[in-house]
Scaffold this motif. Structure first.
Motif, short mmCIF file in Angstrom:
data_model
loop_
_atom_site.label_atom_id
_atom_site.label_comp_id
_atom_site.label_asym_id
_atom_site.label_seq_id
_atom_site.Cartn_x
_atom_site.Cartn_y
_atom_site.Cartn_z
N TYR A 1 0.84 -1.20 0.00
CA TYR A 1 0.00 0.00 0.00
C TYR A 1 0.87 1.25 0.00
CZ TYR A 1 -3.19 3.56 1.77
OH TYR A 1 -3.90 4.71 1.94
N HIS A 2 1.94 1.25 0.83
CA HIS A 2 2.86 2.40 0.85
C HIS A 2 3.49 2.62 -0.52
CE1 HIS A 2 2.94 3.61 5.01
NE2 HIS A 2 3.12 2.36 5.41
N ILE A 3 3.96 1.56 -1.11
CA ILE A 3 4.62 1.67 -2.43
C ILE A 3 3.63 2.18 -3.47
CG2 ILE A 3 5.67 0.34 -4.29
CD1 ILE A 3 6.95 -1.41 -2.13
N LEU A 4 2.43 1.62 -3.48
CA LEU A 4 1.41 2.03 -4.46
C LEU A 4 1.06 3.51 -4.30
CD1 LEU A 4 -0.62 1.20 -6.69
CD2 LEU A 4 -2.23 0.74 -4.84
N MET A 5 0.82 3.97 -3.08
CA MET A 5 0.46 5.36 -2.85
C MET A 5 1.61 6.30 -3.23
SD MET A 5 -2.64 5.59 -2.01
CE MET A 5 -3.16 4.12 -2.84
N CYS A 6 2.85 5.88 -2.97
CA CYS A 6 4.00 6.73 -3.35
C CYS A 6 4.10 6.87 -4.86
CB CYS A 6 5.28 6.15 -2.78
SG CYS A 6 5.43 6.39 -1.01
N PHE A 7 3.97 5.76 -5.60
CA PHE A 7 4.05 5.84 -7.05
C PHE A 7 2.88 6.64 -7.63
CE2 PHE A 7 6.95 2.12 -6.96
CZ PHE A 7 7.97 2.69 -7.70
N LEU A 8 1.67 6.42 -7.10
CA LEU A 8 0.53 7.19 -7.60
C LEU A 8 0.68 8.67 -7.26
CD1 LEU A 8 -2.43 4.78 -6.73
CD2 LEU A 8 -1.51 5.31 -9.00
N GLY A 9 1.24 8.97 -6.10
CA GLY A 9 1.46 10.37 -5.72
C GLY A 9 2.49 11.05 -6.59
N MET A 10 3.52 10.31 -6.99
CA MET A 10 4.57 10.91 -7.81
C MET A 10 4.16 11.05 -9.27
SD MET A 10 8.18 9.40 -6.35
CE MET A 10 7.80 7.71 -6.70
N TYR A 11 3.44 10.05 -9.79
CA TYR A 11 3.21 10.03 -11.24
C TYR A 11 1.78 10.33 -11.67
CZ TYR A 11 7.80 7.92 -11.24
OH TYR A 11 9.13 7.70 -11.06
N VAL A 12 0.82 10.26 -10.76
CA VAL A 12 -0.57 10.51 -11.15
C VAL A 12 -1.05 11.83 -10.59
CG1 VAL A 12 -2.94 9.66 -11.06
CG2 VAL A 12 -1.07 8.05 -11.34
N VAL B 1 -0.71 14.35 -6.74
CA VAL B 1 -0.13 14.47 -5.40
C VAL B 1 -1.15 14.21 -4.30
CG1 VAL B 1 1.72 16.03 -6.09
CG2 VAL B 1 -0.48 16.96 -5.41
N CYS B 2 -2.43 14.18 -4.63
CA CYS B 2 -3.46 13.90 -3.62
C CYS B 2 -3.33 12.49 -3.06
CB CYS B 2 -4.85 14.10 -4.22
SG CYS B 2 -5.20 15.80 -4.64
N PHE B 3 -2.68 11.60 -3.76
CA PHE B 3 -2.49 10.24 -3.26
C PHE B 3 -1.57 10.22 -2.04
CE2 PHE B 3 -4.00 9.15 -7.50
CZ PHE B 3 -4.96 8.19 -7.17
N PHE B 4 -0.74 11.24 -1.89
CA PHE B 4 0.09 11.30 -0.69
C PHE B 4 -0.76 11.49 0.56
CE2 PHE B 4 3.57 12.84 -3.63
CZ PHE B 4 4.27 11.65 -3.57
N ALA B 5 -1.90 12.15 0.43
CA ALA B 5 -2.80 12.31 1.57
C ALA B 5 -3.40 10.97 1.98
CB ALA B 5 -3.90 13.31 1.24
N LEU B 6 -3.64 10.09 1.02
CA LEU B 6 -4.17 8.76 1.34
C LEU B 6 -3.14 7.93 2.11
CD1 LEU B 6 -6.00 7.86 -1.97
CD2 LEU B 6 -7.00 8.57 0.19
N GLU B 7 -1.90 8.31 2.01
CA GLU B 7 -0.85 7.63 2.77
C GLU B 7 -1.08 7.77 4.27
OE1 GLU B 7 2.64 5.42 2.99
OE2 GLU B 7 1.54 5.97 1.20
#
Length: 182
Positions: free
Chosen positions: A25-36, A38-44
């Motif tokens: 989950y951490h890895i997925l949220m980091c990649f989505l936050g970097m490439y899709v 930045v709101c995915f970092f909040a889901l972290e």
């Protein structure tokens, strides 16, 4: 041992262990936050729910009775649809938004209930989130001798909507959640 068996064992290790799922989950949220986005970092930050037992228990109280909550929400949607239909038929000309600013800086009045679906969606949005019921969407009516029937019908619709939807149904939903804690 074949390659397929090795892959299945690796998948069982990765997806069978809760700690491995958290890491993925951490890895997925980091990649989505970097490439899709930045709101995915909040889901972290939702990982805090997994780490704090009290927060985990609170979240369990919601999804433990998800079927009861879903059925109660559907009942609330149906009740609001009935009120939307009644108001669409009876008070269609009374629902007006104030002067709204358009892109060309001209003001116009947009009707709240252009059709039954539009009326229902506005009831779901405005009447529930404001907590005042549907009376706020129609404005006030005068208590004059030539308007008494309309005044009393509006009063009945506004009060029953407030009592049924904003008081009873919300308290049922809260009761289902609070019941889990006992």
């Amino acid at each position: 041992m074949t390659n397929l068996q090795k892959v299945l064992i690796l998948a069982k290790i990765l997806f069978g262990d809760p700690e491995s799922l958290v890491f993925l989950y951490h890895i997925l949220m980091c990649f989505l936050g970097m490439y899709v986005n930045v709101c995915f970092f909040a889901l972290e930050l939702l990982i805090i729910v997994n780490r704090v037992p009290t927060l985990n228990y609170i979240v369990k109280s919601v999804y433990l009775h998800w079927d009861q909550l879903l059925l109660t929400f559907l009942l609330e949607c149906l009740i609001i649809y009935v009120y939307g239909f009644i108001c669409y038929i009876s008070y269609q000309g009374r629902f007006l938004v104030g002067a709204s600013l358009q892109t060309d800086n001209t003001s116009s009045n947009e009707a709240y209930c252009q059709n039954i679906v539009h009326c229902w969606m506005n009831f779901m949005n405005e009447a529930i989130t404001s907590g005042n019921g549907i009376g706020i969407l129609m404005g006030t009516e005068s208590y004059s001798s030539n308007n008494l029937g309309f005044f009393y019908s509006r009063f009945f619709v506004d009060v029953t909507f407030y009592l049924i939807v904003n008081v009873v149904m919300i308290n049922i939903i809260q009761g289902i959640i609070v019941d889990t804690f006992s």
